[in-house]
Structures are given as C-alpha cells and as structure tokens.
Design a protein around this motif. Structure first.
Motif, short mmCIF file in Angstrom:
data_model
loop_
_atom_site.label_atom_id
_atom_site.label_comp_id
_atom_site.label_asym_id
_atom_site.label_seq_id
_atom_site.Cartn_x
_atom_site.Cartn_y
_atom_site.Cartn_z
N VAL A 139 0.85 -1.18 0.00
CA VAL A 139 0.00 0.00 0.00
C VAL A 139 0.89 1.23 0.00
CG1 VAL A 139 -1.79 1.28 1.21
CG2 VAL A 139 -1.79 -1.22 1.27
N GLU A 140 0.73 2.05 -1.04
CA GLU A 140 1.48 3.29 -1.15
C GLU A 140 0.67 4.45 -0.59
OE1 GLU A 140 2.22 0.73 -4.89
OE2 GLU A 140 0.50 1.44 -3.75
N PHE A 183 8.42 2.69 -8.73
CA PHE A 183 8.20 2.93 -10.14
C PHE A 183 7.19 4.07 -10.26
CE2 PHE A 183 10.20 -0.97 -11.67
CZ PHE A 183 10.21 -1.73 -10.51
N ARG A 184 7.08 4.63 -11.45
CA ARG A 184 6.07 5.67 -11.67
C ARG A 184 5.54 5.56 -13.07
NH1 ARG A 184 9.86 11.16 -11.49
NH2 ARG A 184 10.95 10.82 -13.48
N GLN A 185 4.32 6.05 -13.21
CA GLN A 185 3.68 6.05 -14.54
C GLN A 185 2.98 7.38 -14.74
OE1 GLN A 185 1.00 2.77 -15.33
NE2 GLN A 185 1.25 3.05 -17.53
N VAL A 231 1.72 8.60 -11.19
CA VAL A 231 1.30 7.72 -10.11
C VAL A 231 2.53 6.89 -9.73
CG1 VAL A 231 -0.20 5.84 -9.39
CG2 VAL A 231 -1.06 7.60 -10.96
N TYR A 232 2.84 6.87 -8.45
CA TYR A 232 4.02 6.19 -7.94
C TYR A 232 3.61 4.86 -7.29
CZ TYR A 232 6.98 10.18 -8.89
OH TYR A 232 7.69 11.18 -9.53
N GLY A 240 0.42 -2.38 -6.19
CA GLY A 240 -0.66 -1.79 -5.41
C GLY A 240 -1.43 -0.78 -6.25
N GLN A 241 -2.18 0.07 -5.57
CA GLN A 241 -2.99 1.07 -6.26
C GLN A 241 -2.17 2.30 -6.64
OE1 GLN A 241 -6.27 0.62 -7.24
NE2 GLN A 241 -5.67 -1.44 -6.65
N GLY A 242 -1.05 2.45 -5.99
CA GLY A 242 -0.21 3.61 -6.27
C GLY A 242 -0.69 4.84 -5.53
N THR A 243 0.13 5.88 -5.59
CA THR A 243 -0.23 7.16 -4.99
C THR A 243 0.11 8.27 -5.98
OG1 THR A 243 0.03 8.56 -3.02
CG2 THR A 243 2.00 7.41 -3.78
N GLN A 244 -0.83 9.19 -6.17
CA GLN A 244 -0.68 10.23 -7.17
C GLN A 244 0.20 11.36 -6.67
OE1 GLN A 244 -2.12 10.58 -10.49
NE2 GLN A 244 -0.64 12.27 -10.52
N VAL A 245 1.17 11.73 -7.47
CA VAL A 245 2.01 12.89 -7.21
C VAL A 245 1.80 13.87 -8.35
CG1 VAL A 245 4.37 13.76 -7.03
CG2 VAL A 245 3.72 11.62 -5.88
#
Length: 116
Positions: free
Chosen positions: A5-6, A37-39, A93-94, A107-112
């Motif tokens: 979980v991020e 990672f990031r997208q 999204v990281y 995971g779901q990632g966290t938005q930056v």
C-alpha cells in the motif's frame, strides 16, 4: 502473498518535497529488495529507484539522482521515497513493488502532481 500500500502523494509546487511510504498490509518484505516505479499519463511505467534488503545498496534512474532518496525501515516493514526539488515532469502515479517487480505485487499507487 505480500500486499503493498502506497501513500503520501499529493499536489505540490515545483521545488517542493514529498515523502512517499510503502507498507505491507499483509505479509512482510523485510528480506526482499524493493523498488519504486512511476507512470505518467500516456507513458509506460518506469523504474525510479531500488533498495536491497539491507538498505545498503540503492540505484536511481538518472532523472531523479540527487533529488530522490530511497530508504527502508525493516522493523516497520516500510519503504520510503523522499522526493525533493520536485518538477512538473515528476507528475505521475508512484508504485512500489518487490525487485525485480512481480505482477501480483502492484498496489494502487499514490498520485504525485507537481504544478509549475
């Protein structure tokens, strides 16, 4: 199986800082290498940084060297990503994952979001 979980993402102005966290909601990754990672919108997911199980060996993408720092607290089963001097191109999204990354651990990632 470990579930990751991020957290810690948000909106920040260029030049600002954020600290992301990656925790296991189930299981442990204390003996595994981990990575961030990031997208970005419309782009493929890319490697940002990795850290070995001991926290001693780290690698960074050239785009973040000198600005981002990865660390881990094995007792807390948590990996961190300290991001300084953020730039608009860091908007994404990281995600964290074990390293090498494994499909079932995303995971779901966290938005930056970095505003100029």
């Amino acid at each position: 199986q470990v579930q990751l979980v991020e957290s810690g993402g948000g909106l920040v102005q260029a030049g600002g800082s954020l600290r992301l966290s990656c925790a296991a909601s189930r299981g442990t990754f204390s003996n595994l290498s981990m990575a961030w990672f990031r997208q970005a919108p419309g782009k493929a997911r890319e490697f940002v940084t990795s850290i070995d199980w001991s926290g001693v060996t780290t690698y960074y993408a050239d785009s973040v060297k000198g600005r981002f720092t990865v660390s881990r607290d094995r007792a807390k089963n948590t990996v961190y990503l300290q991001m300084n001097n953020l730039q608009p191109e860091d908007t994404a999204v990281y995600y964290c994952n074990i390293y090498p990354p494994t499909r079932g651990y995303w995971g779901q990632g966290t938005q930056v979001t970095v505003s100029s």
